[in-house]
Scaffold this active site. Sequence first.
Site, PDB file in Angstrom:
ATOM      1  N   TRP A 128      26.451 -11.116  64.897  1.00  0.00           N
ATOM      2  CA  TRP A 128      25.633 -11.113  63.685  1.00  0.00           C
ATOM      3  C   TRP A 128      24.229 -11.654  63.915  1.00  0.00           C
ATOM      4  O   TRP A 128      23.374 -11.523  63.051  1.00  0.00           O
ATOM      5  CB  TRP A 128      26.322 -11.997  62.629  1.00  0.00           C
ATOM      6  N   SER A 155      31.955  -9.548  61.294  1.00  0.00           N
ATOM      7  CA  SER A 155      32.492  -9.413  59.931  1.00  0.00           C
ATOM      8  C   SER A 155      31.534  -9.884  58.845  1.00  0.00           C
ATOM      9  O   SER A 155      31.685  -9.502  57.693  1.00  0.00           O
ATOM     10  CB  SER A 155      33.785 -10.211  59.810  1.00  0.00           C
ATOM     11  N   GLY A 204      28.760 -11.593  72.414  1.00  0.00           N
ATOM     12  CA  GLY A 204      29.357 -12.615  71.556  1.00  0.00           C
ATOM     13  C   GLY A 204      29.746 -13.839  72.362  1.00  0.00           C
ATOM     14  O   GLY A 204      29.178 -14.121  73.415  1.00  0.00           O
ATOM     15  N   SER A 205      30.741 -14.541  71.871  1.00  0.00           N
ATOM     16  CA  SER A 205      31.140 -15.813  72.474  1.00  0.00           C
ATOM     17  C   SER A 205      32.072 -15.608  73.674  1.00  0.00           C
ATOM     18  O   SER A 205      32.647 -14.523  73.849  1.00  0.00           O
ATOM     19  CB  SER A 205      31.862 -16.639  71.416  1.00  0.00           C
ATOM     20  N   GLU A 226      28.017  -9.650  77.295  1.00  0.00           N
ATOM     21  CA  GLU A 226      26.795 -10.449  77.080  1.00  0.00           C
ATOM     22  C   GLU A 226      27.224 -11.649  76.257  1.00  0.00           C
ATOM     23  O   GLU A 226      27.430 -11.531  75.049  1.00  0.00           O
ATOM     24  CB  GLU A 226      25.757  -9.627  76.300  1.00  0.00           C
ATOM     25  N   CYS A 260      21.192 -16.383  71.911  1.00  0.00           N
ATOM     26  CA  CYS A 260      21.815 -16.659  73.213  1.00  0.00           C
ATOM     27  C   CYS A 260      20.778 -17.147  74.210  1.00  0.00           C
ATOM     28  O   CYS A 260      21.055 -18.005  75.029  1.00  0.00           O
ATOM     29  CB  CYS A 260      22.514 -15.411  73.729  1.00  0.00           C
ATOM     30  N   GLU A 357      27.157 -24.944  74.564  1.00  0.00           N
ATOM     31  CA  GLU A 357      26.089 -24.147  73.946  1.00  0.00           C
ATOM     32  C   GLU A 357      25.849 -24.702  72.535  1.00  0.00           C
ATOM     33  O   GLU A 357      26.804 -24.937  71.792  1.00  0.00           O
ATOM     34  CB  GLU A 357      26.503 -22.683  73.858  1.00  0.00           C
TER      35      GLU A 357
END
Length: 452
Positions: A128, A155, A204-205, A226, A260, A357
Amino acid sequence: MQSINPALNSLIGEYPAHSAAETEAIVELVWQAGHSWKDKGFEYRAGLFRKLAGLLRDEKDRLSRLMTAEMGKILRESVAEIEKCAHACDYYSEHAESMLKDEVIPSDASRSLVAFEPLGLVLAVMPWNFPFWQVFRFAAPSLMAGNVAVLKHASNVPGCALAIEELFTRAGFPENVFRTLMIPSAMVKAVIENPRVRAVTLTGSGPAGSSVASAAAKQIKKAVLELGGSDAFIVLEDADIEKAIRVAVTGRMLNQGQSCIAAKRFIVVEPVLEEFTLGLLKAVSGLKTGDPLDPSTDVGPLARPDLVDDIDKQIQRSVGEGALLICGGKRPILPGCYYQPTILGNVRKGMAVYHEETFGPVFSIIPVKSEEEAIAVANDSEFGLGGCVWTKDLKRGERLARKIETGAMFVNGLTKSDPRLPFGGIKKSGYGRELATYGIREFVNIKTIWIG
Ligand code: NAP
């Protein structure tokens, strides 16, 4: 699926989700659309992407407001994101053909060459934080290469997911070349297992990457990941400190720190530590937090309430572990998902913000004694996405850039993505590349043709 405005914690809209049977039917339609799409020439596909770029530019006001409403990015950043997507469409319209032209390689054959053919249907699982850019930087090269795609977006941005699908349709793309799946993450595995799907890309994570990559590996399907990052921002004693501070604020505060490649660990040598810290404090204190639609706002809300909880816990844990709270460290008195820009000093190994992070507006300053220690600290991370180094000696900067274990290093500049340069990480930041020639070649069959 619900869309909630994080600036107000209010419901924007509800969208019906796809059932398992509907998902399978869409995948089938996209796969079928791929048969003719792959045989269309580059010129045809480029024309459609140029139209898409035009639509993005014409409708950037509407699209950026939608993005800001769904995930809180300040409006001028949303506008810039839409413009960047249009640029990527134009860039791949112009360059995809030359990036994928046959390579003739002399061998024992009378003629031997390498051809680059599309893989087919690619699943994109997207986050997102850059709801348009993440999708376009995958879709423009992949579709220009002749692939078709299904998107499973995060989502909390269903409106953006549907808007992107609609833009493809209105630009005149053949039906079902690009479709959005309105599904939760629990249904991703089944899509990967569908034999029509040939590859998957996830941004994403780490946990999501691990789960998607495992499912893809089990099916022997190509995956590009990524993932997260904890980029080092190294300030040496011969840096232009004023410029470094300006870029530090831009780099860390972009998207409220939810990027990121945001600078996350500020590794500063002791001779300039005080000057850098005081300058940063002054700059951060001048930032205005508030309504992301207001043009004078610098800091909007985070995208979801749980992200505010996460960043607050990381900060409180680090302070408990000995980090110095220089400013911030609290939620402001505002109705939405806001968090005060925070500076933590004296960050050391063992503290939460040193290792994890931080996906929010927090600057972690790690003091070091020397260039060697700066390199060691920068590399003391499970992540390896990007980073930057600040020094007036460009040779020194390049030498350091080569020693940092990441997918990209910038000398005296903001870490950013650019369609001309490859983007991606090493270590737990993922594998594979997006953008440039390297990105467009991730989802092609690199095929040898040998003629006797
Ligand atoms: P996330 O929770 O991993 O979600 C990313 C996407 O993966 C969403 O579409 C999500 O769907 C889906 N997903 C989550 N768990 C999954 C699973 N087990 N199986 C399949 N799909 C799954 O990440 P996020 O919080 O949205 O984004 C933040 C992370 O992305 C940060 O770590 C950030 O650094 C990283 N990121 C990396 C890059 C890069 O280029 N390297 C760029 C941007 C962001 P749901 O929303 O339905 O859960």
